[in-house]
Structure formats: structure tokens, C-alpha cells
Motif scaffolding. Sequence first.
Motif, PDB file in Angstrom:
ATOM      1  N   LYS A 111      58.621 -24.782 -26.243  1.00 42.04           N
ATOM      2  CA  LYS A 111      57.471 -24.100 -25.649  1.00 42.04           C
ATOM      3  C   LYS A 111      56.687 -23.272 -26.674  1.00 42.04           C
ATOM      4  O   LYS A 111      55.589 -22.806 -26.378  1.00 42.04           O
ATOM      5  CB  LYS A 111      57.931 -23.177 -24.510  1.00 42.04           C
ATOM      6  N   LYS A 132      60.649 -19.116 -23.622  1.00 37.94           N
ATOM      7  CA  LYS A 132      60.151 -20.228 -22.787  1.00 37.94           C
ATOM      8  C   LYS A 132      58.816 -19.914 -22.121  1.00 37.94           C
ATOM      9  O   LYS A 132      57.989 -20.802 -21.924  1.00 37.94           O
ATOM     10  CB  LYS A 132      61.179 -20.569 -21.701  1.00 37.94           C
ATOM     11  N   VAL A 133      58.604 -18.655 -21.720  1.00 37.72           N
ATOM     12  CA  VAL A 133      57.383 -18.273 -21.009  1.00 37.72           C
ATOM     13  C   VAL A 133      56.969 -16.874 -21.447  1.00 37.72           C
ATOM     14  O   VAL A 133      57.722 -16.152 -22.097  1.00 37.72           O
ATOM     15  CB  VAL A 133      57.583 -18.275 -19.467  1.00 37.72           C
ATOM     16  N   ASN A 173      66.443 -25.606 -27.965  1.00 32.24           N
ATOM     17  CA  ASN A 173      66.233 -24.848 -26.735  1.00 32.24           C
ATOM     18  C   ASN A 173      67.510 -24.122 -26.349  1.00 32.24           C
ATOM     19  O   ASN A 173      68.487 -24.745 -25.930  1.00 32.24           O
ATOM     20  CB  ASN A 173      65.790 -25.780 -25.599  1.00 32.24           C
TER      21      ASN A 173
END
Length: 368
Positions: free
Chosen positions: A41, A11-12, A61
Motif C-alpha cells: 500500500k 496499510k491505511v 506485508n
Amino acid sequence: MNILINASNLKVGGGLQVANTIIGGLNKFAQHNFVVVVSNKVQLPPWSMLDFPFIQIVEYNKNGSILNAFLGRDSFLDKLVEKHHIERVFTIFGPSYWRPKVKHICGFAYPHYIYKDSPFWNIISWKQKVRFLIVLPLIKYAFQHTVDYFVTENKDVTEGVKKIFKTNNVFTVTNFYNSVFDDPNLWDRSIKLPVFDGITLLTIASNYPHKNLAIIKDVCKCLKIRYPSFKFRFVLTIDKSAFPEINKCTEVLVLGKVDISQCPFLYEQSDIMFLPTLLECFSASYPEAMRMGKPIMTSSIGFAKGLCGKAAIYFDALNAKEIADKIYRLSMDSTLKERLIIEEIKQLAEYDNNIQRLEKYMQIIESI
């Protein structure tokens, strides 16, 4: 071989960049069939899956939870494995919170387990310490019960994983800079820094506690007191609302989040890559700075020295006075800058480049 590449949990952070590079190179391996599962993402490569019938992209996700950590089941991913007759699963970075019904290779990038002597543990709040006491055992359990083979980005981390998980099924494949750095035609030059006749120190990082960005405020104070005529500025890519104290420093320019295609031009406009991090398995900032010929200043900690060798100026990451003195010294010493850049060229050759990295991943997957 039918291979599932799992990036559904990313995600990051730097894992997104690694995912982008790996997925972007799969079109060179037509001998395999790939099902690539990505979160929303993950930035997909410019080519279309329609051009490569042996690659199928699926968006999903995956969210981790305590229950998932213990059960390791995921019906959506299990159905993909069954439907496409998957033989191997490669999770780019874990934990995946999923135990595939086939052999599972998983990337490991949790330095918290490896570097117990890092100053990071001394600067975090008691609430953060309590959180780690709860979360880290769960993450360890998730790794232990879902992974057959580990891949790390640093030989030092590989040895740590062997000890922690009591296994020799660990491979080392280093990270590298994104391929966009090699093609100036792909550079986004929309972020033009204000004209400045001093030294610009660039830090491309998110505002995680282990990045230790708070030290910059104290470094600014030391530089102004000890070297009042020295002109400098720090350029950060953190979110402007994430660190109000830094925003108040007139010597700090906060850009907000930037795209990977914007990074090469930022390096081009800077003089020094500055990274006061306290905890990493790898940082792409190191090979990026080496590729762009920018001197590196970073923390005097094992992972950094293992990745940079003689190609960096090291400092005590919690000592603002020492950092300030070394910034000034490097800024004033052109011979030192030139020596560092020569060492960077040598050090960069020690990394697996993007092609070598993907080839090594495939060799690991094929050999199991």
C-alpha cells in the motif's frame, strides 16, 4: 551505517503519506545504506532504486496478531537484519509487532492513550468500547516490548508517551505537508468541483469514528434553519458507500478516496478547511491548509490548539449549533479570514519541513 526503514505494517491512513515522503528523501543520505521494507500500500517515490545503489526496496506485508504482540518475532525481517548487517531499525509508525535484534526507533501515533478526556470516548458504541478495552492493552504491550526509542509528532504527545511508558527515550519530530504541494507541475487537476456560488468546506479524511464526520449532517440542518439564505457545501473524500446518511445530504459532495497529488487542487477550489476530529496525534490537513492559504476550522481540543495556535477557528466538535454559527461568521468576515491566513504563515514556520524532518530522524538514528 546500515539502516532498515520499516513500513511493512502500514496499510491505511496518514502513515502512508509520511512513508512516501520519508522514502522519497533517502537519496540525499548517501553516507548510509538503507533497506526499505514496504507494504503493497506504500506509494514509492518516482526515482528508481537502481539510481541509488545505497537504497534497496523490499516489499513485505506485515500483519499484526495477538501472538505477534506477545512474541515480537518475524523471521523474514530478522533475516533481512542479519543479511544486510543492519545496525538500526526505524519503524515509521508502530506497533511493529516485531522486536529487532538491534536498536529500534519507532514512531508513535496512538492518541487513544494520550487523550482520555476526549469526547470520542462518549460517542462510540459499547461494542467499540469493549474492543478498545481488549486491543489497547495489547498494543501497549507490543510497544513496550519492541521499542527502544519513541518518536512522536507533537510535543504534547511526547510528554504523554513519557508518562505512559515511563521512559525519557522520546523525541519530537513534527509532520508536514507532502512535497507535492510545493510543485504545481505535479498537481492532478482531474477532480473539478461543480461550479458553486457559495462557501465550500473541504474535509480530507477517511471515515474513522474519531474523525466525527457524522456531525456534518447536523451542522447542515442547523445552517439551513438558522441561515436559510446562506449557500454552503461540504466536500468529503470518504468512500461513497461508507456513510450512506451523509450521501443523502444535498449539501454534501462525496468524492471517494483521492490521491495526494489531487489534494492541492481540491484546496484551491475550496474556501475553508473543516476538521471536526476528536482524536489525533497530528493531522497533515493543518499544514496543508496553511500552505494553501485556506482558513482552518477545527475542534477545540488540546492537540489541535497545540498544532494550530492562533491560526484556526475552534469549536465544540459535538455542538452542531455552535459549529454552524462559527461557519457563518467566518464566511461573512473577510477581515477574520485575512487574520487567520497571516497567523497560518507564522504557525507553519513552527513545523519541521520535509527536509528538516528527515534530517532530525537521521540525527536520532545516528545518535543512539
